[in-house]
Design an enzyme around this catalytic site. Structure first.
Site, PDB file in Angstrom:
ATOM      1  N   LYS A 135      64.083 -22.829 -28.900  1.00  0.00           N
ATOM      2  CA  LYS A 135      63.992 -21.712 -27.950  1.00  0.00           C
ATOM      3  C   LYS A 135      64.720 -22.066 -26.639  1.00  0.00           C
ATOM      4  CE  LYS A 135      61.955 -18.301 -28.296  1.00  0.00           C
ATOM      5  NZ  LYS A 135      62.340 -16.957 -28.847  1.00  0.00           N
TER       6      LYS A 135
ATOM      7  N   HIS B 269      51.822 -33.110 -29.635  1.00  0.00           N
ATOM      8  CA  HIS B 269      51.060 -31.934 -29.178  1.00  0.00           C
ATOM      9  C   HIS B 269      51.130 -31.782 -27.647  1.00  0.00           C
ATOM     10  CE1 HIS B 269      47.023 -29.609 -29.900  1.00  0.00           C
ATOM     11  NE2 HIS B 269      47.932 -28.883 -29.286  1.00  0.00           N
TER      12      HIS B 269
ATOM     13  N   TYR C  91      60.349 -26.343 -32.394  1.00  0.00           N
ATOM     14  CA  TYR C  91      60.290 -24.918 -32.015  1.00  0.00           C
ATOM     15  C   TYR C  91      60.751 -24.725 -30.578  1.00  0.00           C
ATOM     16  CZ  TYR C  91      58.185 -20.670 -30.084  1.00  0.00           C
ATOM     17  OH  TYR C  91      57.982 -19.488 -29.391  1.00  0.00           O
TER      18      TYR C  91
ATOM     19  N   PRO D 290      39.559 -25.701 -37.983  1.00  0.00           N
ATOM     20  CA  PRO D 290      40.295 -26.927 -37.657  1.00  0.00           C
ATOM     21  C   PRO D 290      40.745 -26.969 -36.201  1.00  0.00           C
ATOM     22  CG  PRO D 290      41.681 -25.427 -38.936  1.00  0.00           C
ATOM     23  CD  PRO D 290      40.358 -24.750 -38.772  1.00  0.00           C
TER      24      PRO D 290
ATOM     25  N   THR E  37      59.776 -18.359 -24.207  1.00  0.00           N
ATOM     26  CA  THR E  37      58.399 -18.859 -24.167  1.00  0.00           C
ATOM     27  C   THR E  37      58.235 -19.905 -23.066  1.00  0.00           C
ATOM     28  OG1 THR E  37      56.908 -20.340 -25.390  1.00  0.00           O
ATOM     29  CG2 THR E  37      59.183 -20.341 -26.083  1.00  0.00           C
ATOM     30  N   ASP E  38      57.017 -20.046 -22.572  1.00  0.00           N
ATOM     31  CA  ASP E  38      56.752 -21.102 -21.586  1.00  0.00           C
ATOM     32  C   ASP E  38      56.884 -22.504 -22.199  1.00  0.00           C
ATOM     33  OD1 ASP E  38      54.467 -21.065 -23.176  1.00  0.00           O
ATOM     34  OD2 ASP E  38      53.035 -21.008 -21.506  1.00  0.00           O
ATOM     35  N   GLU E  39      56.899 -22.563 -23.551  1.00  0.00           N
ATOM     36  CA  GLU E  39      56.941 -23.883 -24.198  1.00  0.00           C
ATOM     37  C   GLU E  39      58.258 -24.611 -23.928  1.00  0.00           C
ATOM     38  OE1 GLU E  39      55.176 -24.079 -28.099  1.00  0.00           O
ATOM     39  OE2 GLU E  39      53.977 -22.294 -27.727  1.00  0.00           O
TER      40      GLU E  39
HETATM   41  P1  NAD Z   1      56.173 -13.700 -35.292  1.00  0.00           P
HETATM   42  O1  NAD Z   1      56.402 -14.957 -36.062  1.00  0.00           O
HETATM   43  O2  NAD Z   1      54.872 -12.996 -35.423  1.00  0.00           O
HETATM   44  O3  NAD Z   1      57.305 -12.626 -35.664  1.00  0.00           O
HETATM   45  C1  NAD Z   1      58.650 -12.975 -35.815  1.00  0.00           C
HETATM   46  C2  NAD Z   1      59.374 -11.795 -36.450  1.00  0.00           C
HETATM   47  O4  NAD Z   1      60.771 -12.137 -36.547  1.00  0.00           O
HETATM   48  C3  NAD Z   1      58.890 -11.467 -37.872  1.00  0.00           C
HETATM   49  O5  NAD Z   1      58.789 -10.078 -38.046  1.00  0.00           O
HETATM   50  C4  NAD Z   1      59.986 -12.050 -38.756  1.00  0.00           C
HETATM   51  O6  NAD Z   1      60.133 -11.354 -39.988  1.00  0.00           O
HETATM   52  C5  NAD Z   1      61.212 -11.883 -37.873  1.00  0.00           C
HETATM   53  N1  NAD Z   1      62.262 -12.853 -38.185  1.00  0.00           N
HETATM   54  C6  NAD Z   1      62.136 -14.189 -38.320  1.00  0.00           C
HETATM   55  N2  NAD Z   1      63.327 -14.739 -38.604  1.00  0.00           N
HETATM   56  C7  NAD Z   1      64.222 -13.725 -38.640  1.00  0.00           C
HETATM   57  C8  NAD Z   1      65.615 -13.661 -38.847  1.00  0.00           C
HETATM   58  N3  NAD Z   1      66.343 -14.770 -39.093  1.00  0.00           N
HETATM   59  N4  NAD Z   1      66.232 -12.459 -38.801  1.00  0.00           N
HETATM   60  C9  NAD Z   1      65.521 -11.326 -38.554  1.00  0.00           C
HETATM   61  N5  NAD Z   1      64.187 -11.329 -38.359  1.00  0.00           N
HETATM   62  C10 NAD Z   1      63.560 -12.521 -38.380  1.00  0.00           C
HETATM   63  O7  NAD Z   1      56.482 -14.077 -33.790  1.00  0.00           O
HETATM   64  P2  NAD Z   1      55.826 -13.537 -32.440  1.00  0.00           P
HETATM   65  O8  NAD Z   1      54.622 -14.331 -32.145  1.00  0.00           O
HETATM   66  O9  NAD Z   1      55.753 -12.064 -32.503  1.00  0.00           O
HETATM   67  O10 NAD Z   1      56.950 -13.962 -31.392  1.00  0.00           O
HETATM   68  C11 NAD Z   1      58.041 -13.094 -31.100  1.00  0.00           C
HETATM   69  C12 NAD Z   1      58.920 -13.757 -30.064  1.00  0.00           C
HETATM   70  O11 NAD Z   1      58.178 -14.021 -28.888  1.00  0.00           O
HETATM   71  C13 NAD Z   1      59.505 -15.096 -30.510  1.00  0.00           C
HETATM   72  O12 NAD Z   1      60.837 -15.160 -30.067  1.00  0.00           O
HETATM   73  C14 NAD Z   1      58.639 -16.122 -29.803  1.00  0.00           C
HETATM   74  O13 NAD Z   1      59.387 -17.299 -29.533  1.00  0.00           O
HETATM   75  C15 NAD Z   1      58.298 -15.389 -28.531  1.00  0.00           C
HETATM   76  N6  NAD Z   1      57.010 -15.770 -27.892  1.00  0.00           N
HETATM   77  C16 NAD Z   1      55.861 -15.785 -28.624  1.00  0.00           C
HETATM   78  C17 NAD Z   1      54.648 -16.090 -27.998  1.00  0.00           C
HETATM   79  C18 NAD Z   1      53.353 -16.077 -28.759  1.00  0.00           C
HETATM   80  O14 NAD Z   1      52.314 -16.452 -28.194  1.00  0.00           O
HETATM   81  N7  NAD Z   1      53.312 -15.652 -30.014  1.00  0.00           N
HETATM   82  C19 NAD Z   1      54.646 -16.387 -26.623  1.00  0.00           C
HETATM   83  C20 NAD Z   1      55.849 -16.353 -25.912  1.00  0.00           C
HETATM   84  C21 NAD Z   1      57.024 -16.038 -26.556  1.00  0.00           C
HETATM   85  P1  TYD Z   2      49.153 -22.053 -31.750  1.00  0.00           P
HETATM   86  O1  TYD Z   2      48.369 -20.798 -31.907  1.00  0.00           O
HETATM   87  O2  TYD Z   2      49.828 -22.632 -32.949  1.00  0.00           O
HETATM   88  O3  TYD Z   2      50.199 -21.797 -30.570  1.00  0.00           O
HETATM   89  P2  TYD Z   2      51.135 -22.867 -29.777  1.00  0.00           P
HETATM   90  O4  TYD Z   2      51.196 -24.139 -30.534  1.00  0.00           O
HETATM   91  O5  TYD Z   2      52.448 -22.166 -29.772  1.00  0.00           O
HETATM   92  O6  TYD Z   2      50.513 -23.010 -28.431  1.00  0.00           O
HETATM   93  O7  TYD Z   2      48.184 -23.159 -31.172  1.00  0.00           O
HETATM   94  C1  TYD Z   2      47.462 -22.965 -29.970  1.00  0.00           C
HETATM   95  C2  TYD Z   2      46.708 -24.239 -29.683  1.00  0.00           C
HETATM   96  O8  TYD Z   2      45.708 -24.413 -30.690  1.00  0.00           O
HETATM   97  C3  TYD Z   2      47.585 -25.485 -29.742  1.00  0.00           C
HETATM   98  O9  TYD Z   2      47.144 -26.401 -28.739  1.00  0.00           O
HETATM   99  C4  TYD Z   2      47.313 -26.065 -31.122  1.00  0.00           C
HETATM  100  C5  TYD Z   2      45.877 -25.660 -31.385  1.00  0.00           C
HETATM  101  N1  TYD Z   2      45.529 -25.408 -32.796  1.00  0.00           N
HETATM  102  C6  TYD Z   2      44.396 -26.009 -33.352  1.00  0.00           C
HETATM  103  O10 TYD Z   2      43.677 -26.779 -32.690  1.00  0.00           O
HETATM  104  N2  TYD Z   2      44.080 -25.727 -34.658  1.00  0.00           N
HETATM  105  C7  TYD Z   2      44.850 -24.912 -35.421  1.00  0.00           C
HETATM  106  O11 TYD Z   2      44.509 -24.709 -36.634  1.00  0.00           O
HETATM  107  C8  TYD Z   2      45.989 -24.279 -34.839  1.00  0.00           C
HETATM  108  C9  TYD Z   2      46.864 -23.362 -35.647  1.00  0.00           C
HETATM  109  C10 TYD Z   2      46.288 -24.559 -33.510  1.00  0.00           C
END
Ligand code: NAD
Ligand code: TYD
Length: 370
Positions: free
Chosen positions: A169, A310, A165, A220, A140-142
Site C-alpha cells: 500500500k 505484528h 500488505y 483467537p 491505510t494508516d498501516e
Molecule cells: P476487501 O478485501 O473487503 O475488498 C477488496 C475488494 O477488491 C473485493 O471486492 C475484491 O474482489 C476486489 N479486488 C481485489 N483484487 C482485485 C483486483 N486485482 N482487481 C479488481 N478487484 C479486486 O477490502 P476493504 O476492507 O473493503 O478495503 C478496501 C480498500 O480500503 C483497500 O484498498 C484497503 O487497503 C483500504 N483500507 C481498508 C481498511 C480496513 O479497515 N478494511 C482501512 C483503511 C484502508
Molecule cells: P485485522 O482485522 O486483521 O486488521 P489489521 O491487521 O489490518 O489491523 O486485525 C486487527 C487486529 O486484531 C490486529 O492487531 C490483529 C488482531 N487479530 C487477532 O488477534 N485475531 C484474529 O483472528 C485476527 C484476524 C486479528
C-alpha cells in the site's frame, strides 16, 4: 452529473461507499469494477444493481484492456481505487499477489485515467486534464508502521510499513504521488484507520469474532491481545472519501480516523458481552446461535501464536481533514459496534454466502495448527 469508477466496489468498504453515494446523490452514475476475488461478493450490491445509475464490470485492475475499455465506454470523472488485497495475514502467506494487485493494479488504473483524461499540454509541456476529474487512492494508516504507547500518525509521519500488505500500500501511495508530480495528475490519497461495520469479511477481527461466538468456537487473540487499533465506523470513512473527492485540495493526503483506540482484547470482550446482552434482550436473535446463550462468555477467548511482525499500535491524528475540510465522524464506537453486531445477527445469510467458498480451507490453514 459525476460518473464514478469505483474499483473494489463489491468488497467491504467499496460496497458501503456505493450504497452511500446512491443514497446521498440523486444525479450520478457509478461503474463498479471488481474482479470478485474471495473478498468480493456481487450479492452485496445485487439490490443496488437494480438501480439504473449503477453498473458492474468484472475485471482485474491489472488488466490494461479491460480497464481501458471502461474509460472508452464512459466519461469517468472520479476514480476511487478501493480494489486491493487487504488482509495482513494473507499477505504474510502470499506477498506476491499483494504486490501485483496493490502496486501494479494501482499503476494501471493511474495510467488509464491519465490517458483518458488528458486534453493537451501546458506551456511547460505538462499534461492538462479534463476539468473536474480526480483519482482518489484509498490507502491505510498501516503505511506509517507501528507506534509505541504514545503519539499519532500525521500526514507528515514518514512511511515505514512493516508487513507485505502495508509495504504494497505504501508503494502504491508513492506511485500515486509520482503521477501527481511527474504528470500533474489530479489526485488525493486518504489514509484511514481500521474500519468496522456491515459487509466486513469474516477473516478480519470483529466479524470473525462475531461469527465464532455464534458457532460456539474459540476466539483467537494473537499474542497477548495488547495490540491497539483505532476503529472507525465504515460509513464515516465513506463520508470522508466523499468529502475529499468534492472538497480535497488536489495533490493532498488526508488521514482519516475518529480517535477510538482500543486494545484487541477489550474489543473481543466487548463483542462477547454485547452479543450476550442482545440475545438476552431479544430471544429472536438466538436463532443465529449454534450453542446455548450461557456459553457466550470470556472462556471462549484463546490466546494464540502472535502474527509475525505484528504492529503494536495505530492511532490517527485527523486534524487536517477535520480542520481543513470540516469532516468529523458521526457514529461513536459504543453505537457503531451495536449496529454492526445487530447487522450480523440479522444477516446470517450474507455470512453464509461469503464464507461458502474457500473460507473453511483458509480458516483451517491459519488457525487449525495453533
Ligand atoms: P476487501 O478485501 O473487503 O475488498 C477488496 C475488494 O477488491 C473485493 O471486492 C475484491 O474482489 C476486489 N479486488 C481485489 N483484487 C482485485 C483486483 N486485482 N482487481 C479488481 N478487484 C479486486 O477490502 P476493504 O476492507 O473493503 O478495503 C478496501 C480498500 O480500503 C483497500 O484498498 C484497503 O487497503 C483500504 N483500507 C481498508 C481498511 C480496513 O479497515 N478494511 C482501512 C483503511 C484502508
Ligand atoms: P485485522 O482485522 O486483521 O486488521 P489489521 O491487521 O489490518 O489491523 O486485525 C486487527 C487486529 O486484531 C490486529 O492487531 C490483529 C488482531 N487479530 C487477532 O488477534 N485475531 C484474529 O483472528 C485476527 C484476524 C486479528
Amino acid at each position: 452529473m459525476k460518473h464514478y469508477l469505483v474499483t473494489g466496489g463489491a468488497g467491504f468498504i467499496g460496497s458501503n461507499f456505493v450504497k452511500y453515494l446512491l443514497k446521498k446523490y440523486g444525479d450520478l452514475r457509478i461503474t463498479v469494477l471488481d474482479d470478485l476475488t474471495y473478498a468480493g461478493n456481487l450479492g452485496t450490491i445485487s439490490d443496488n444493481l437494480k438501480d439504473s445509475r449503477l453498473d458492474f464490470v468484472k475485471a482485474n485492475i491489472t488488466d490494461q484492456n479491460a480497464v481501458k475499455s471502461v474509460f472508452e465506454k464512459y466519461e469517468i470523472d472520479f476514480v476511487v481505487n478501493f480494489a486491493a488485497e487487504s488482509h495482513v495475514d494473507r499477505s504474510i502467506e502470499n506477498p506476491q499477489l499483494f504486490l501485483e494487485t496493490n502496486i501494479l493494479g494501482t499503476q494501471n488504473m493511474l495510467d488509464m485515467a491519465k490517458k483518458s483524461w488528458i486534453t493537451g499540454k501546458d506551456s511547460n509541456d505538462y499534461p492538462v486534464y479534463r476539468k473536474g476529474v480526480k483519482f482518489l487512492q484509498v490507502s491505510t494508516d498501516e503505511v506509517y508502521g507501528s507506534l509505541g504507547e504514545t503519539g499519532y500518525f500525521t500526514e507528515n509521519t514518514p512511511l515505514a510499513p512493516r508487513s507485505p500488505y502495508s509495504a504494497s500500500k505504501a508503494a502504491a501511495d508513492f506511485i500515486v504521488l509520482a503521477y501527481a508530480e511527474t504528470y500533474k495528475l489530479p489526485i488525493n490519497i486518504t489514509r484511514c484507520s481500521n474500519n468496522y461495520g456491515p459487509y466486513h469479511f469474516p477473516e478480519k477481527l470483529i466479524p470473525l469474532i462475531i461469527k465464532n461466538i455464534l458457532e460456539g468456537k474459540k476466539l483467537p487473540v494473537y499474542g497477548d491481545g495488547s495490540n491497539v487499533r483505532d476503529w472507525l465506523f465504515v460509513e464515516d470513512h465513506c463520508k470522508a472519501i466523499d468529502t475529499v473527492l468534492t472538497k480535497g485540495k488536489i495533490g493532498e493526503v488526508y488521514n482519516v480516523g475518529g480517535h477510538n483506540e482500543m486494545k484487541n482484547i477489550d474489543i473481543v470482550k466487548l463483542v462477547i458481552s454485547t452479543i450476550r446482552r442482545l440475545m438476552e434482550e431479544n430471544t429472536e436473535y438466538r436463532s443465529a446461535l449454534k450453542t446455548g446463550i450461557e456459553s457466550i462468555n470470556d472462556n471462549l477467548i484463546s490466546f494464540v501464536k502472535d502474527r509475525p511482525g505484528h504492529d503494536q499500535r495505530y492511532a490517527i491524528d485527523p486534524a487536517k481533514i477535520s480542520g481543513e475540510l470540516g469532516w468529523t465522524p458521526e457514529t461513536c464506537f459504543k453505537d457503531g459496534i451495536v449496529k454492526t453486531i445487530r447487522w450480523y445477527l440479522e444477516n446470517q445469510d450474507w455470512v453464509k454466502e461469503v464464507t461458502s467458498g474457500d473460507y473453511r480451507e483458509y480458516y483451517d490453514r491459519i488457525y487449525g495448527n495453533r
